[in-house]
Design a protein around this motif. Structure first.
Motif, PDB file in Angstrom:
ATOM      1  N   ILE A   1       0.836  -1.194   0.000  1.00  0.00           N
ATOM      2  CA  ILE A   1       0.000   0.000   0.000  1.00  0.00           C
ATOM      3  C   ILE A   1       0.876   1.249   0.000  1.00  0.00           C
ATOM      4  N   ASP A   2       1.135   1.851   1.159  1.00  0.00           N
ATOM      5  CA  ASP A   2       1.975   3.044   1.185  1.00  0.00           C
ATOM      6  C   ASP A   2       3.230   2.838   2.036  1.00  0.00           C
ATOM      7  N   ASP A   3       3.532   1.586   2.366  1.00  0.00           N
ATOM      8  CA  ASP A   3       4.748   1.254   3.106  1.00  0.00           C
ATOM      9  C   ASP A   3       5.765   0.649   2.153  1.00  0.00           C
ATOM     10  N   LEU A   4       6.989   1.113   2.243  1.00  0.00           N
ATOM     11  CA  LEU A   4       8.069   0.650   1.379  1.00  0.00           C
ATOM     12  C   LEU A   4       9.180   0.122   2.264  1.00  0.00           C
ATOM     13  N   LEU A   5       9.638  -1.070   1.993  1.00  0.00           N
ATOM     14  CA  LEU A   5      10.748  -1.677   2.716  1.00  0.00           C
ATOM     15  C   LEU A   5      11.866  -1.896   1.714  1.00  0.00           C
ATOM     16  N   VAL A   6      13.023  -1.322   2.004  1.00  0.00           N
ATOM     17  CA  VAL A   6      14.171  -1.414   1.106  1.00  0.00           C
ATOM     18  C   VAL A   6      15.309  -2.069   1.865  1.00  0.00           C
ATOM     19  N   THR A   7      15.900  -3.092   1.286  1.00  0.00           N
ATOM     20  CA  THR A   7      17.017  -3.780   1.923  1.00  0.00           C
ATOM     21  C   THR A   7      18.038  -4.197   0.876  1.00  0.00           C
ATOM     22  N   GLY A   8      19.253  -4.356   1.307  1.00  0.00           N
ATOM     23  CA  GLY A   8      20.310  -4.762   0.392  1.00  0.00           C
ATOM     24  C   GLY A   8      21.654  -4.791   1.085  1.00  0.00           C
ATOM     25  N   SER A   9      22.636  -5.283   0.379  1.00  0.00           N
ATOM     26  CA  SER A   9      23.965  -5.431   0.974  1.00  0.00           C
ATOM     27  C   SER A   9      24.891  -4.266   0.646  1.00  0.00           C
ATOM     28  N   LYS A  10      24.526  -3.412  -0.307  1.00  0.00           N
ATOM     29  CA  LYS A  10      25.383  -2.288  -0.707  1.00  0.00           C
ATOM     30  C   LYS A  10      24.810  -0.978  -0.171  1.00  0.00           C
ATOM     31  N   HIS A  11      25.445  -0.460   0.871  1.00  0.00           N
ATOM     32  CA  HIS A  11      24.966   0.743   1.549  1.00  0.00           C
ATOM     33  C   HIS A  11      24.838   1.932   0.588  1.00  0.00           C
ATOM     34  N   ALA A  12      25.827   2.133  -0.277  1.00  0.00           N
ATOM     35  CA  ALA A  12      25.807   3.274  -1.207  1.00  0.00           C
ATOM     36  C   ALA A  12      24.605   3.190  -2.147  1.00  0.00           C
ATOM     37  N   GLN A  13      24.310   1.999  -2.625  1.00  0.00           N
ATOM     38  CA  GLN A  13      23.171   1.800  -3.525  1.00  0.00           C
ATOM     39  C   GLN A  13      21.859   2.114  -2.801  1.00  0.00           C
ATOM     40  N   LEU A  14      21.732   1.692  -1.546  1.00  0.00           N
ATOM     41  CA  LEU A  14      20.530   1.970  -0.758  1.00  0.00           C
ATOM     42  C   LEU A  14      20.351   3.474  -0.557  1.00  0.00           C
ATOM     43  N   GLU A  15      21.432   4.150  -0.206  1.00  0.00           N
ATOM     44  CA  GLU A  15      21.365   5.596   0.003  1.00  0.00           C
ATOM     45  C   GLU A  15      20.984   6.337  -1.273  1.00  0.00           C
ATOM     46  N   GLU A  16      21.526   5.899  -2.412  1.00  0.00           N
ATOM     47  CA  GLU A  16      21.197   6.521  -3.703  1.00  0.00           C
ATOM     48  C   GLU A  16      19.713   6.329  -4.022  1.00  0.00           C
ATOM     49  N   PHE A  17      19.208   5.129  -3.765  1.00  0.00           N
ATOM     50  CA  PHE A  17      17.797   4.852  -4.015  1.00  0.00           C
ATOM     51  C   PHE A  17      16.910   5.723  -3.122  1.00  0.00           C
ATOM     52  N   LYS A  18      17.232   5.788  -1.827  1.00  0.00           N
ATOM     53  CA  LYS A  18      16.433   6.590  -0.897  1.00  0.00           C
ATOM     54  C   LYS A  18      16.454   8.068  -1.294  1.00  0.00           C
ATOM     55  N   LYS A  19      17.596   8.558  -1.740  1.00  0.00           N
ATOM     56  CA  LYS A  19      17.710   9.957  -2.159  1.00  0.00           C
ATOM     57  C   LYS A  19      16.818  10.227  -3.374  1.00  0.00           C
ATOM     58  N   SER A  20      16.836   9.323  -4.341  1.00  0.00           N
ATOM     59  CA  SER A  20      16.007   9.509  -5.536  1.00  0.00           C
ATOM     60  C   SER A  20      14.512   9.426  -5.185  1.00  0.00           C
ATOM     61  N   MET A  21      14.148   8.581  -4.226  1.00  0.00           N
ATOM     62  CA  MET A  21      12.747   8.479  -3.795  1.00  0.00           C
ATOM     63  C   MET A  21      12.322   9.756  -3.072  1.00  0.00           C
ATOM     64  N   HIS A  22      13.198  10.291  -2.229  1.00  0.00           N
ATOM     65  CA  HIS A  22      12.897  11.550  -1.523  1.00  0.00           C
ATOM     66  C   HIS A  22      12.706  12.703  -2.504  1.00  0.00           C
ATOM     67  N   ASN A  23      13.471  12.708  -3.593  1.00  0.00           N
ATOM     68  CA  ASN A  23      13.348  13.761  -4.605  1.00  0.00           C
ATOM     69  C   ASN A  23      12.020  13.671  -5.355  1.00  0.00           C
ATOM     70  N   GLU A  24      11.515  12.461  -5.502  1.00  0.00           N
ATOM     71  CA  GLU A  24      10.308  12.226  -6.296  1.00  0.00           C
ATOM     72  C   GLU A  24       9.021  12.259  -5.461  1.00  0.00           C
ATOM     73  N   PHE A  25       9.097  11.756  -4.215  1.00  0.00           N
ATOM     74  CA  PHE A  25       7.907  11.598  -3.386  1.00  0.00           C
ATOM     75  C   PHE A  25       8.121  12.203  -2.002  1.00  0.00           C
ATOM     76  N   GLU A  26       7.014  12.592  -1.379  1.00  0.00           N
ATOM     77  CA  GLU A  26       7.071  13.016   0.016  1.00  0.00           C
ATOM     78  C   GLU A  26       7.069  11.751   0.865  1.00  0.00           C
ATOM     79  N   MET A  27       8.130  11.551   1.612  1.00  0.00           N
ATOM     80  CA  MET A  27       8.238  10.321   2.393  1.00  0.00           C
ATOM     81  C   MET A  27       9.120  10.527   3.613  1.00  0.00           C
TER      82      MET A  27
END
Length: 146
Positions: free
Chosen positions: A7-33
């Motif tokens: 629904i409106d909950d997103l769970l992001v996990t992975g082994s590469k910290h830099a990749q996770l941070e890049e994804f979260k940054k792009s999501m913050h730029n696109e959506f209010e979260m």
């Protein structure tokens, strides 16, 4: 990276910290979260992450289910099924509300995610979703005593 969406909950996990941070940054730029940090509770499951591993339980959800069915002070049992009990659709005991019974079975089906020991019993009780009787309801409530 693994992304789970409910629904409106997103769970992001992975082994590469830099990749996770890049994804979260792009999501913050696109959506209010809001970034809630390390996961501790998700969809009724409590997650404990430590050096020993990741452990999942549903204690809080189980407590809510006990309250819902007025069983907060029940006595604990060792087995989810009464040994040698015979459940039948043709039993002559009092019929109960189908909605109430379905609600109980739905709760038990969700609880089995962290409690595989109740899987067989819950599947047995789910056979009586149509025209449940008091015997079925009482048998299904037994697992909440565990």
């Amino acid at each position: 990276m693994i992304i789970s969406l409910y629904i409106d909950d997103l769970l992001v996990t992975g082994s590469k910290h830099a990749q996770l941070e890049e994804f979260k940054k792009s999501m913050h730029n696109e959506f209010e979260m809001t970034d809630l940090g390390e996961m501790s509770y998700f969809l009724g499951m409590e997650i404990d992450q430590g050096a020993d591993g990741i452990f999942v339980n549903q204690k809080r959800y189980a407590s809510e289910v006990l309250k819902k069915f007025s069983m907060e002070n029940c006595k604990q049992v060792d087995l989810p099924l009464v040994p040698n009990a015979k459940l039948s659709k043709n039993d002559e005991t009092k019929k109960i509300d189908e909605g109430l019974y379905r609600s109980l079975i739905s709760c038990l089906l969700y609880l089995k995610a962290a409690r595989p020991d109740i899987m067989y019993a819950t599947s047995m009780w789910s056979r009586f979703m149509s025209q449940p009787i008091e015997t079925h309801f009482n048998a299904a409530k037994r697992v909440l005593d565990m």
